[in-house]
Design an enzyme around this catalytic site. Structure first.
Site, PDB file in Angstrom:
ATOM      1  N   GLU B  81      73.680  54.535  38.842  1.00 29.84           N
ATOM      2  CA  GLU B  81      72.441  55.750  38.598  1.00 29.84           C
ATOM      3  C   GLU B  81      73.219  56.940  37.693  1.00 29.84           C
ATOM      4  O   GLU B  81      72.385  57.638  37.677  1.00 29.84           O
ATOM      5  CB  GLU B  81      71.667  56.174  39.885  1.00 29.84           C
ATOM      6  N   CYS B 113      71.044  52.821  44.746  1.00 30.10           N
ATOM      7  CA  CYS B 113      72.455  52.385  45.126  1.00 30.10           C
ATOM      8  C   CYS B 113      72.742  50.863  45.497  1.00 30.10           C
ATOM      9  O   CYS B 113      73.680  50.445  45.841  1.00 30.10           O
ATOM     10  CB  CYS B 113      72.704  53.054  46.578  1.00 30.10           C
ATOM     11  N   HIS B 235      75.183  49.252  53.336  1.00 28.30           N
ATOM     12  CA  HIS B 235      75.085  50.422  52.320  1.00 28.30           C
ATOM     13  C   HIS B 235      75.428  51.449  53.280  1.00 28.30           C
ATOM     14  O   HIS B 235      75.115  51.742  54.363  1.00 28.30           O
ATOM     15  CB  HIS B 235      73.920  50.616  51.625  1.00 28.30           C
TER      16      HIS B 235
END
Lengths: 132, 347
Positions: B81, B113, B235
């Site tokens: 990003e 992400c 994550h």
């Protein structure tokens, strides 16, 4: 660096690609079209390994335009493993005392300059001390 | 010939700023924040590093580990990003820098992400269809957090790259499953300097719903239970969320703790779950089964199941472990951090 020149020199800047004289074996960086030693025009591309050692260095406190944010930074002459010497920035020097002749270095891909906010970003290789 | 990972590599910039130092500037309680988010410090890029440079080094490491030559790479996808350009792909710079051009496909991906694992899915698809012999998926970010915002404590920098193919994988792919919805928990509008987020809304309806649902979906698809897995990487937006997700699923701490790079390098966004997966591979033994689940705000999760092969032992001496990069650190104060991250506007 203009767009066309940036693109033209990309292979040498990105990959450490140079030239080898097929007649006398002389090596050049960046890519060369004439052998300075034997005047041959018969040169082929040569890929340097990226391993190097420090020959000499200086600390830059008064930078040229566009590099003011980096001061102080280090610039030096390094000898590639294959014997060719190049001048390059030495990055990630967290202790100036490590900069001794013979220091083991490796070439690492970094931003060389950004010009204006709307211009292209030039990338290429710089030297960093080998940490391991 | 089985589909899987042929090699991997990471890169983490050497600079760090501690949660305590950021808290000092904003007159917050660093001890309490550090404990609350389970993060000690985060990685900060050098002034001449960005998503392209980090991706190149991670890919060089991955390619060396795989033993493949650049000409064997048929696809490169870079998920991030924080691509340096709004228009001009990071992936072409990576492809050119490793010498894989021109006979390949390349593209940049964006899904907060999880853009890196989206790239892994695409490469797996191309290799499975025999369109390419091997390809590379990279997740890299130089994340920005608004000064004083909660995100500033965790927005880190790093990259993780995976070479995917069929010839002698170090880990074979058993299956993958995704769970995706339109959930506005975190966003950055075009031209905005910093991202915005919906505070606590980033938890239950966002991270946890997608992470847990993708995990369950994968288990159902493969007919496996969590007891079948030896290692897990979720994550890591902070050090607490992945542990809470593991707890909710009944996964013991010892199966996930090795993946928690976030404590020392912060949230590396697109690289985050992939970095944890890389560290699990650094430590894995042949035969172990690893669960990888990414999460990208917006929102979605990609879940993968891998089984480690004997090849991992053969190739291990060619890898640079995640710990080498995590241990290589130079601390910055907030002033230098602000300079590194371009937060000081000169004109």
């Amino acid at each position: 660096m203009g767009v066309a020149r940036s693109w033209r020199t990309q292979k040498s800047r990105y990959r450490l690609t140079g030239s080898k004289c097929t007649k006398c074996g002389a090596l050049y960086f960046p890519i060369n079209i004439v052998c300075i030693k034997c005047t041959s025009l018969d040169l082929e591309e040569f890929q340097f390994s990226g391993k190097a050692k420090l020959i000499e260095w200086t600390r830059v406190d008064e930078a040229a335009k566009g590099f003011e944010h980096l001061v102080p930074y280090y610039f030096g002459i390094v000898e590639l493993e294959e014997g060719v010497r190049i001048s390059t920035q030495i990055v990630d020097v967290v202790d100036e005392n490590i900069l001794q002749p013979g220091l083991q270095l490796q070439m690492t891909f970094r931003k060389l300059g950004e010009g204006t906010e709307e211009g292209i970003i030039n990338y290429g290789l710089k030297a960093e001390p080998v940490d391991w | 010939m089985s589909l899987g990972i042929l090699g991997y590599g990471v890169y983490i910039p050497r600079y760090r700023i501690s949660v305590h130092e950021i808290a000092r500037i904003w007159h917050e309680d660093g001890e309490s924040i550090s404990k609350g988010i389970n993060v000690i410090e985060k990685a900060v890029p050098a002034m001449d590093e960005d998503t392209a440079t980090i991706s190149v080094t991670a890919v060089q490491n991955a390619l060396r580990h795989s033993g493949l030559s650049p000409s064997e790479i048929g696809a490169i996808y870079v998920g991030s990003e924080s691509h340096p350009y709004a228009v001009k792909p990071t992936a072409v710079t990576v492809a050119e820098a490793i010498g894989a051009t021109p006979h390949l496909t390349a593209a940049d991906l964006e899904f907060a992400c999880k853009a890196g694992t989206a790239g892994m899915q695409m490469v797996f698809g191309l290799v499975a269809a025999d369109e390419i012999r091997a390809g590379i998926a990279v997740g890299t970010d130089c994340a920005q957090g608004r000064p004083g915002d909660a995100l500033e404590y965790t927005a880190g920098a790093g990259g993780a790259a995976f070479v995917i193919g069929k010839n002698k994988p170090i880990a074979t792919l058993e299956g993958m499953y995704s769970y995706t919805t339109d959930t506005p928990d975190f966003w950055r509008r075009e031209g905005a300097r910093y991202p915005s987020h919906a505070g606590r809304f980033t938890g239950a309806p966002s991270y946890f719903r997608h992470t847990l649902s993708a995990t369950q979906g994968l288990l159902d698809k493969l007919g496996l239970s969590l007891n079948d897995f030896d290692r897990v990487s979720f994550h890591q937006p902070n050090g607490r969320f992945p542990l809470s997700a593991a707890k909710a699923l009944g996964i013991p701490l010892e199966k996930i703790q090795d993946a928690l790079c976030v404590r020392r390098i912060g949230n590396t966004y697109s690289a985050s779950s992939m970095m944890g997966f890389a560290r699990q591979l650094d430590l894995a033994k042949p035969g172990e089964r690893i669960l990888l689940v990414s999460y990208g705000s917006g929102a979605g999760s990609d879940a993968f199941s891998f089984v480690v092969t004997d090849e991992i032992l053969e190739k291990r001496e060619r890898s640079i472990p995640v710990d080498k990069y995590m241990d290589r650190r130079t601390e910055l104060d907030y002033a230098l951090y602000a300079k590194h991250r371009g937060k000081i506007i000169m004109k």
